[in-house]
Scaffold this motif. Structure first.
Motif, PDB file in Angstrom:
ATOM      1  N   SER A  63     -35.485 -28.325 -51.999  1.00 35.58           N
ATOM      2  CA  SER A  63     -35.128 -27.013 -52.558  1.00 35.58           C
ATOM      3  C   SER A  63     -35.947 -26.064 -51.704  1.00 35.58           C
ATOM      4  CB  SER A  63     -35.660 -27.013 -54.065  1.00 35.58           C
ATOM      5  OG  SER A  63     -35.273 -27.944 -54.706  1.00 35.58           O
ATOM      6  N   TYR A  64     -36.062 -26.208 -50.640  1.00 34.34           N
ATOM      7  CA  TYR A  64     -36.730 -25.420 -49.931  1.00 34.34           C
ATOM      8  C   TYR A  64     -35.210 -24.752 -48.757  1.00 34.34           C
ATOM      9  CZ  TYR A  64     -36.453 -29.406 -46.892  1.00 34.34           C
ATOM     10  OH  TYR A  64     -35.864 -30.623 -45.948  1.00 34.34           O
ATOM     11  N   LYS A  65     -34.047 -25.944 -48.884  1.00 35.90           N
ATOM     12  CA  LYS A  65     -33.437 -25.630 -47.944  1.00 35.90           C
ATOM     13  C   LYS A  65     -32.337 -23.934 -48.137  1.00 35.90           C
ATOM     14  CE  LYS A  65     -32.476 -30.035 -47.088  1.00 35.90           C
ATOM     15  NZ  LYS A  65     -31.230 -31.612 -47.000  1.00 35.90           N
ATOM     16  N   HIS A  66     -31.436 -23.906 -48.045  1.00 34.61           N
ATOM     17  CA  HIS A  66     -30.194 -22.572 -47.654  1.00 34.61           C
ATOM     18  C   HIS A  66     -29.949 -22.406 -48.859  1.00 34.61           C
ATOM     19  CE1 HIS A  66     -27.600 -19.138 -46.302  1.00 34.61           C
ATOM     20  NE2 HIS A  66     -26.159 -19.852 -47.700  1.00 34.61           N
ATOM     21  N   PRO A  67     -30.064 -21.324 -49.988  1.00 37.28           N
ATOM     22  CA  PRO A  67     -30.428 -20.000 -49.531  1.00 37.28           C
ATOM     23  C   PRO A  67     -31.974 -20.156 -49.697  1.00 37.28           C
ATOM     24  CG  PRO A  67     -29.817 -19.826 -51.532  1.00 37.28           C
ATOM     25  CD  PRO A  67     -29.622 -20.884 -51.217  1.00 37.28           C
ATOM     26  N   ARG A  68     -32.980 -20.863 -50.420  1.00 35.42           N
ATOM     27  CA  ARG A  68     -34.279 -20.408 -50.565  1.00 35.42           C
ATOM     28  C   ARG A  68     -35.211 -20.694 -49.382  1.00 35.42           C
ATOM     29  NH1 ARG A  68     -30.894 -23.130 -54.046  1.00 35.42           N
ATOM     30  NH2 ARG A  68     -30.288 -21.958 -56.660  1.00 35.42           N
ATOM     31  N   GLU A  69     -34.957 -20.274 -48.530  1.00 35.91           N
ATOM     32  CA  GLU A  69     -36.289 -20.762 -46.932  1.00 35.91           C
ATOM     33  C   GLU A  69     -36.938 -19.088 -47.186  1.00 35.91           C
ATOM     34  OE1 GLU A  69     -31.634 -21.222 -44.995  1.00 35.91           O
ATOM     35  OE2 GLU A  69     -33.002 -19.696 -46.851  1.00 35.91           O
ATOM     36  N   PHE A  70     -36.854 -18.412 -47.299  1.00 37.33           N
ATOM     37  CA  PHE A  70     -37.822 -17.336 -47.912  1.00 37.33           C
ATOM     38  C   PHE A  70     -39.213 -18.363 -48.957  1.00 37.33           C
ATOM     39  CE2 PHE A  70     -39.143 -12.821 -48.949  1.00 37.33           C
ATOM     40  CZ  PHE A  70     -40.391 -12.947 -47.681  1.00 37.33           C
ATOM     41  N   ASN A  71     -37.933 -18.208 -50.146  1.00 36.12           N
ATOM     42  CA  ASN A  71     -39.109 -18.715 -51.103  1.00 36.12           C
ATOM     43  C   ASN A  71     -39.610 -19.714 -50.665  1.00 36.12           C
ATOM     44  OD1 ASN A  71     -39.858 -17.907 -54.033  1.00 36.12           O
ATOM     45  ND2 ASN A  71     -38.155 -19.259 -54.939  1.00 36.12           N
ATOM     46  N   TRP A  72     -39.645 -20.698 -50.325  1.00 33.32           N
ATOM     47  CA  TRP A  72     -40.415 -21.936 -49.229  1.00 33.32           C
ATOM     48  C   TRP A  72     -41.851 -21.073 -48.586  1.00 33.32           C
ATOM     49  CZ3 TRP A  72     -41.833 -26.583 -49.801  1.00 33.32           C
ATOM     50  CH2 TRP A  72     -42.415 -26.997 -49.202  1.00 33.32           C
ATOM     51  N   VAL A  73     -41.037 -20.033 -48.437  1.00 36.97           N
ATOM     52  CA  VAL A  73     -42.647 -19.619 -47.699  1.00 36.97           C
ATOM     53  C   VAL A  73     -43.435 -18.544 -48.522  1.00 36.97           C
ATOM     54  CG1 VAL A  73     -42.781 -17.728 -45.652  1.00 36.97           C
ATOM     55  CG2 VAL A  73     -40.965 -19.618 -44.924  1.00 36.97           C
ATOM     56  N   ILE A  74     -43.505 -18.162 -49.406  1.00 38.67           N
ATOM     57  CA  ILE A  74     -44.012 -17.457 -49.875  1.00 38.67           C
ATOM     58  C   ILE A  74     -44.826 -18.394 -50.994  1.00 38.67           C
ATOM     59  CG2 ILE A  74     -43.543 -16.551 -52.752  1.00 38.67           C
ATOM     60  CD1 ILE A  74     -41.800 -14.779 -51.488  1.00 38.67           C
ATOM     61  N   GLY A  75     -44.019 -19.876 -51.206  1.00 39.16           N
ATOM     62  CA  GLY A  75     -44.418 -21.183 -51.980  1.00 39.16           C
ATOM     63  C   GLY A  75     -45.681 -21.872 -50.875  1.00 39.16           C
ATOM     64  N   MET A  76     -45.572 -21.832 -50.032  1.00 42.96           N
ATOM     65  CA  MET A  76     -46.640 -21.635 -48.359  1.00 42.96           C
ATOM     66  C   MET A  76     -48.289 -20.932 -48.306  1.00 42.96           C
ATOM     67  SD  MET A  76     -45.842 -25.253 -47.667  1.00 42.96           S
ATOM     68  CE  MET A  76     -46.001 -25.879 -49.407  1.00 42.96           C
ATOM     69  N   LEU A  77     -47.253 -19.758 -48.584  1.00 42.89           N
ATOM     70  CA  LEU A  77     -48.832 -18.620 -48.906  1.00 42.89           C
ATOM     71  C   LEU A  77     -49.049 -19.110 -50.126  1.00 42.89           C
ATOM     72  CD1 LEU A  77     -46.921 -15.607 -47.272  1.00 42.89           C
ATOM     73  CD2 LEU A  77     -47.868 -17.420 -45.946  1.00 42.89           C
ATOM     74  N   ILE A  78     -48.276 -19.061 -51.399  1.00 39.37           N
ATOM     75  CA  ILE A  78     -49.310 -19.449 -52.451  1.00 39.37           C
ATOM     76  C   ILE A  78     -50.294 -20.785 -53.019  1.00 39.37           C
ATOM     77  CG2 ILE A  78     -48.876 -20.126 -54.856  1.00 39.37           C
ATOM     78  CD1 ILE A  78     -46.583 -18.611 -54.665  1.00 39.37           C
ATOM     79  N   PHE A  79     -49.994 -21.847 -51.447  1.00 36.70           N
ATOM     80  CA  PHE A  79     -50.642 -22.540 -51.706  1.00 36.70           C
ATOM     81  C   PHE A  79     -52.054 -22.867 -50.658  1.00 36.70           C
ATOM     82  CE2 PHE A  79     -51.868 -27.163 -50.010  1.00 36.70           C
ATOM     83  CZ  PHE A  79     -51.736 -28.486 -50.718  1.00 36.70           C
ATOM     84  N   PHE A  80     -51.686 -21.376 -49.838  1.00 38.56           N
ATOM     85  CA  PHE A  80     -53.151 -21.458 -49.232  1.00 38.56           C
ATOM     86  C   PHE A  80     -53.728 -20.576 -49.638  1.00 38.56           C
ATOM     87  CE2 PHE A  80     -50.214 -23.398 -45.850  1.00 38.56           C
ATOM     88  CZ  PHE A  80     -51.261 -24.586 -45.075  1.00 38.56           C
ATOM     89  N   THR A  81     -53.374 -19.754 -49.995  1.00 36.19           N
ATOM     90  CA  THR A  81     -54.447 -18.594 -51.230  1.00 36.19           C
ATOM     91  C   THR A  81     -55.144 -19.238 -52.305  1.00 36.19           C
ATOM     92  OG1 THR A  81     -52.432 -16.753 -51.046  1.00 36.19           O
ATOM     93  CG2 THR A  81     -53.696 -16.287 -53.046  1.00 36.19           C
ATOM     94  N   MET A  82     -53.815 -20.489 -52.646  1.00 36.85           N
ATOM     95  CA  MET A  82     -55.623 -20.973 -54.160  1.00 36.85           C
ATOM     96  C   MET A  82     -55.979 -22.010 -53.556  1.00 36.85           C
ATOM     97  SD  MET A  82     -53.711 -20.687 -56.825  1.00 36.85           S
ATOM     98  CE  MET A  82     -53.799 -22.016 -58.222  1.00 36.85           C
ATOM     99  N   LEU A  83     -55.923 -22.613 -52.084  1.00 35.11           N
ATOM    100  CA  LEU A  83     -56.613 -23.438 -51.520  1.00 35.11           C
ATOM    101  C   LEU A  83     -57.881 -22.122 -51.440  1.00 35.11           C
ATOM    102  CD1 LEU A  83     -54.763 -25.449 -48.881  1.00 35.11           C
ATOM    103  CD2 LEU A  83     -56.243 -25.940 -51.006  1.00 35.11           C
ATOM    104  N   GLY A  84     -57.960 -21.140 -50.582  1.00 29.00           N
ATOM    105  CA  GLY A  84     -58.172 -19.899 -50.189  1.00 29.00           C
ATOM    106  C   GLY A  84     -59.358 -19.637 -51.956  1.00 29.00           C
ATOM    107  N   LEU A  85     -59.272 -19.546 -52.772  1.00 29.51           N
ATOM    108  CA  LEU A  85     -60.043 -19.445 -54.001  1.00 29.51           C
ATOM    109  C   LEU A  85     -60.432 -20.580 -55.035  1.00 29.51           C
ATOM    110  CD1 LEU A  85     -56.795 -17.760 -56.185  1.00 29.51           C
ATOM    111  CD2 LEU A  85     -59.118 -16.936 -55.904  1.00 29.51           C
ATOM    112  N   GLY A  86     -60.041 -22.016 -54.268  1.00 26.14           N
ATOM    113  CA  GLY A  86     -60.789 -22.802 -54.423  1.00 26.14           C
ATOM    114  C   GLY A  86     -62.531 -22.658 -53.650  1.00 26.14           C
ATOM    115  N   LEU A  87     -62.060 -22.862 -52.555  1.00 31.49           N
ATOM    116  CA  LEU A  87     -63.335 -22.344 -51.078  1.00 31.49           C
ATOM    117  C   LEU A  87     -64.144 -21.347 -51.739  1.00 31.49           C
ATOM    118  CD1 LEU A  87     -64.605 -22.945 -48.787  1.00 31.49           C
ATOM    119  CD2 LEU A  87     -62.732 -21.486 -47.611  1.00 31.49           C
ATOM    120  N   THR A  88     -63.774 -19.874 -51.536  1.00 32.74           N
ATOM    121  CA  THR A  88     -64.534 -18.807 -51.904  1.00 32.74           C
ATOM    122  C   THR A  88     -65.611 -19.674 -53.454  1.00 32.74           C
ATOM    123  OG1 THR A  88     -62.778 -17.780 -53.323  1.00 32.74           O
ATOM    124  CG2 THR A  88     -63.849 -17.446 -50.623  1.00 32.74           C
TER     125      THR A  88
END
Length: 223
Positions: free
Chosen positions: A117-142
């Motif tokens: 589901s990360y393939k064309h035309p959803r590549e940009f949404n996959w990048v946003i999803g990865m940023l959400i993932f790391f943001t959630m990790l940051g929330l857990g850490l802080t």
């Protein structure tokens, strides 16, 4: 009563077309559990969002009693948990919800990857999803440091030491996270600010972009 209030708002803001545009959305057959048992794997994203909403609401309740300084942080947590009605339940929901949200987000990420589901035309949404993932990790850490007990203190020290081992930027990252030379009052204040203000604002922005792209591109097809 609610009908009259809605009519009053609709007369002035014309919200019915906007609401219908959001609500009238056909769900593909392959994500309907009534037709395909495998459709349950498409529920991970929605379940993750539901848990995030619980985290936000419970966090707002906790913030009413939490004191972000090294002399009163643990005392405020203890007071919340043992003196406030339902405080232990709400804190437990927030504590365990942090872990469950990461697990559900990880399962959702795996589903997106293995169904392509990360393939064309959803590549940009996959990048946003990865940023959400790391943001959630940051929330857990802080959030882990905020109770200011021994476990939180030493776990944060280990985390900062790991960050300091990053080539070239390690010392700068560690200094930024600590807010000084040691894990202390400035570290707690900095983690609190990121946990309550900066990271939630970033998360809400990313979620908004994520949902807008899903709405425009539709739900991806089956494997």
């Amino acid at each position: 009563m609610l009908t009259k209030a809605y009519e009053w708002l609709d007369e002035r803001l014309d919200i019915t077309p906007m609401w219908r545009d959001l609500a009238d959305h056909e769900v593909p057959e392959h994500v309907n559990p009534a037709h395909h048992f495998s459709a349950f794997i498409y529920c991970f994203g929605g379940l993750t969002f539901f848990i995030v909403v619980i985290q936000i609401l419970s966090g707002m309740f906790l913030a009413m009693y939490y004191v972000p300084d090294i002399e009163n942080a643990w005392a405020s947590v203890d007071y919340l948990q043992n003196e406030i009605a339902f405080g232990q339940i709400v804190r437990g929901m927030h504590h365990w919800g942090a872990s469950v949200s990461i697990v559900m987000l990880f399962l959702h990420t795996l589903r997106v990857f293995f169904t392509g589901s990360y393939k064309h035309p959803r590549e940009f949404n996959w990048v946003i999803g990865m940023l959400i993932f790391f943001t959630m990790l940051g929330l857990g850490l802080t959030g882990y440091l905020l109770p200011w007990d021994n476990k939180a203190y030493f776990a944060t020290k280990v985390t900062i030491e790991i960050a300091s081992s990053v080539p070239f930027l390690g010392d700068s990252i560690a200094s930024f996270m600590q807010g000084g030379e040691i894990v202390g009052a400035q570290t707690l204040a900095r983690f609190f600010a990121f946990h309550v203000f900066f990271l939630p604002a970033l998360l809400l922005g990313l979620l908004g972009a994520h949902f807008i792209l899903i709405r425009r591109q539709g739900i991806s097809g089956p494997l």
